[in-house]
Design a protein around this motif. Sequence first.
Motif, PDB file in Angstrom:
ATOM      1  N   ALA A 131       0.827  -1.217   0.000  1.00 16.40           N
ATOM      2  CA  ALA A 131       0.000   0.000   0.000  1.00 16.40           C
ATOM      3  C   ALA A 131       0.856   1.259   0.000  1.00 16.40           C
ATOM      4  N   SER A 132       2.064   1.171   0.563  1.00 17.46           N
ATOM      5  CA  SER A 132       2.956   2.338   0.607  1.00 17.46           C
ATOM      6  C   SER A 132       3.849   2.441  -0.618  1.00 17.46           C
ATOM      7  N   ILE A 133       4.369   1.289  -1.085  1.00 15.58           N
ATOM      8  CA  ILE A 133       5.372   1.293  -2.151  1.00 15.58           C
ATOM      9  C   ILE A 133       4.763   1.496  -3.536  1.00 15.58           C
ATOM     10  N   ALA A 134       3.609   0.870  -3.805  1.00 15.19           N
ATOM     11  CA  ALA A 134       3.021   0.934  -5.151  1.00 15.19           C
ATOM     12  C   ALA A 134       2.781   2.375  -5.624  1.00 15.19           C
ATOM     13  N   PRO A 135       2.157   3.265  -4.820  1.00 15.39           N
ATOM     14  CA  PRO A 135       1.990   4.649  -5.281  1.00 15.39           C
ATOM     15  C   PRO A 135       3.316   5.369  -5.510  1.00 15.39           C
ATOM     16  N   MET A 136       4.318   5.073  -4.670  1.00 12.01           N
ATOM     17  CA  MET A 136       5.616   5.715  -4.843  1.00 12.01           C
ATOM     18  C   MET A 136       6.302   5.268  -6.126  1.00 12.01           C
ATOM     19  N   LEU A 137       6.153   3.977  -6.457  1.00 11.17           N
ATOM     20  CA  LEU A 137       6.709   3.487  -7.720  1.00 11.17           C
ATOM     21  C   LEU A 137       6.032   4.161  -8.912  1.00 11.17           C
ATOM     22  N   GLY A 138       4.706   4.304  -8.831  1.00 15.04           N
ATOM     23  CA  GLY A 138       3.981   4.974  -9.909  1.00 15.04           C
ATOM     24  C   GLY A 138       4.425   6.416 -10.067  1.00 15.04           C
ATOM     25  N   PHE A 139       4.594   7.104  -8.945  1.00 19.84           N
ATOM     26  CA  PHE A 139       5.052   8.496  -8.994  1.00 19.84           C
ATOM     27  C   PHE A 139       6.470   8.575  -9.552  1.00 19.84           C
ATOM     28  N   LEU A 140       7.310   7.603  -9.186  1.00 20.50           N
ATOM     29  CA  LEU A 140       8.675   7.561  -9.713  1.00 20.50           C
ATOM     30  C   LEU A 140       8.667   7.397 -11.222  1.00 20.50           C
ATOM     31  N   GLY A 141       7.795   6.515 -11.723  1.00 20.46           N
ATOM     32  CA  GLY A 141       7.694   6.325 -13.172  1.00 20.46           C
ATOM     33  C   GLY A 141       7.268   7.590 -13.887  1.00 20.46           C
ATOM     34  N   THR A 142       6.328   8.313 -13.281  1.00 16.35           N
ATOM     35  CA  THR A 142       5.870   9.571 -13.882  1.00 16.35           C
ATOM     36  C   THR A 142       6.985  10.620 -13.887  1.00 16.35           C
ATOM     37  N   ILE A 143       7.700  10.742 -12.788  1.00 14.40           N
ATOM     38  CA  ILE A 143       8.797  11.711 -12.702  1.00 14.40           C
ATOM     39  C   ILE A 143       9.879  11.395 -13.730  1.00 14.40           C
ATOM     40  N   MET A 144      10.214  10.103 -13.854  1.00 15.21           N
ATOM     41  CA  MET A 144      11.228   9.710 -14.841  1.00 15.21           C
ATOM     42  C   MET A 144      10.771  10.047 -16.257  1.00 15.21           C
ATOM     43  N   ALA A 176      -1.328   6.402 -12.032  1.00 18.18           N
ATOM     44  CA  ALA A 176      -2.672   5.844 -11.888  1.00 18.18           C
ATOM     45  C   ALA A 176      -2.619   4.378 -11.474  1.00 18.18           C
ATOM     46  N   ALA A 177      -1.717   3.617 -12.109  1.00 27.51           N
ATOM     47  CA  ALA A 177      -1.588   2.189 -11.775  1.00 27.51           C
ATOM     48  C   ALA A 177      -1.094   2.013 -10.346  1.00 27.51           C
ATOM     49  N   GLY A 178      -0.089   2.794  -9.960  1.00 25.40           N
ATOM     50  CA  GLY A 178       0.438   2.696  -8.603  1.00 25.40           C
ATOM     51  C   GLY A 178      -0.605   3.053  -7.559  1.00 25.40           C
ATOM     52  N   LEU A 179      -1.370   4.106  -7.818  1.00 24.54           N
ATOM     53  CA  LEU A 179      -2.425   4.507  -6.878  1.00 24.54           C
ATOM     54  C   LEU A 179      -3.506   3.443  -6.770  1.00 24.54           C
ATOM     55  N   LEU A 180      -3.869   2.839  -7.897  1.00 21.28           N
ATOM     56  CA  LEU A 180      -4.907   1.807  -7.889  1.00 21.28           C
ATOM     57  C   LEU A 180      -4.480   0.612  -7.042  1.00 21.28           C
ATOM     58  N   VAL A 181      -3.255   0.144  -7.258  1.00 21.18           N
ATOM     59  CA  VAL A 181      -2.747  -0.991  -6.471  1.00 21.18           C
ATOM     60  C   VAL A 181      -2.645  -0.610  -4.996  1.00 21.18           C
ATOM     61  N   GLY A 182      -2.168   0.612  -4.723  1.00 22.27           N
ATOM     62  CA  GLY A 182      -2.048   1.067  -3.341  1.00 22.27           C
ATOM     63  C   GLY A 182      -3.398   1.149  -2.642  1.00 22.27           C
ATOM     64  N   ILE A 183      -4.410   1.623  -3.353  1.00 24.25           N
ATOM     65  CA  ILE A 183      -5.750   1.735  -2.767  1.00 24.25           C
ATOM     66  C   ILE A 183      -6.321   0.361  -2.446  1.00 24.25           C
ATOM     67  N   VAL A 184      -6.173  -0.580  -3.387  1.00 26.88           N
ATOM     68  CA  VAL A 184      -6.664  -1.947  -3.152  1.00 26.88           C
ATOM     69  C   VAL A 184      -5.974  -2.573  -1.944  1.00 26.88           C
TER      70      VAL A 184
END
Length: 218
Positions: A131-144, A176-184
């Motif tokens: 729940a913590s890592i998935a949104p951060m990974l998604g944000f990292l992908g967007t920043i990259m 979006a993908a990271g947030l979805l996984v994190g929310i679930v």
Amino acid sequence: MQSLLVAQMPTAVVNENYFDIIIKGGWILIPIAFLSLIAIFVIVDRYIVLHKAASEDERVIAQVKDYILNGKTDSALATCERSNQPIGMVVAEGIRSMDYSIEDIREAMEGKSREVLNMLETRMNILSLVASIAPMLGFLGTIMGVIKIFYTISLTDNLSIGSISDGLYQKMICSAAGLLVGIVAFIGYQLLNGRIDKIAAKMEKQGNDFIFFLKRGK
């Protein structure tokens, strides 16, 4: 001619399905997908375990008390062990300590309760991490992706809206993908923890009832 081009433009967008759009998110979606599989596995596994733990048959404890009243402690212990339920494990520990004082029995049962709760909470920390890592990974992908866009602009000196928006929407897929996984994962973690709390409260209540039952008999 212009009207024909305008009419054809939406068709290209419509023909692009969701899978094609998701693929454009890049390699960062691979670990996010892996985390989603882990989250689903943990949620399903813990739900099955907690569902069995919550379906406690109260007749078992009543039968155990009846055995103890009739001096059949071995049968009472065997009944608890056969139940393979949290309260059965706790009461079985109390029966094994019946030769000691009430306080010793209580301590033995409380220690077993903590052990059972630790067993029920197995892998829950993994769900919290997802729940913590998935949104951060998604944000990292967007920043990259944004860094890559601006790097390309610096090389080509092309500041058109099309070049920026095309790359940006692709990288926003990661967020979006990271947030979805994190929310679930977060929802699963909270719901499962709620079930664990209910089982713990029920276990404590029945444990106290058993202690009171022994006090009356001693």
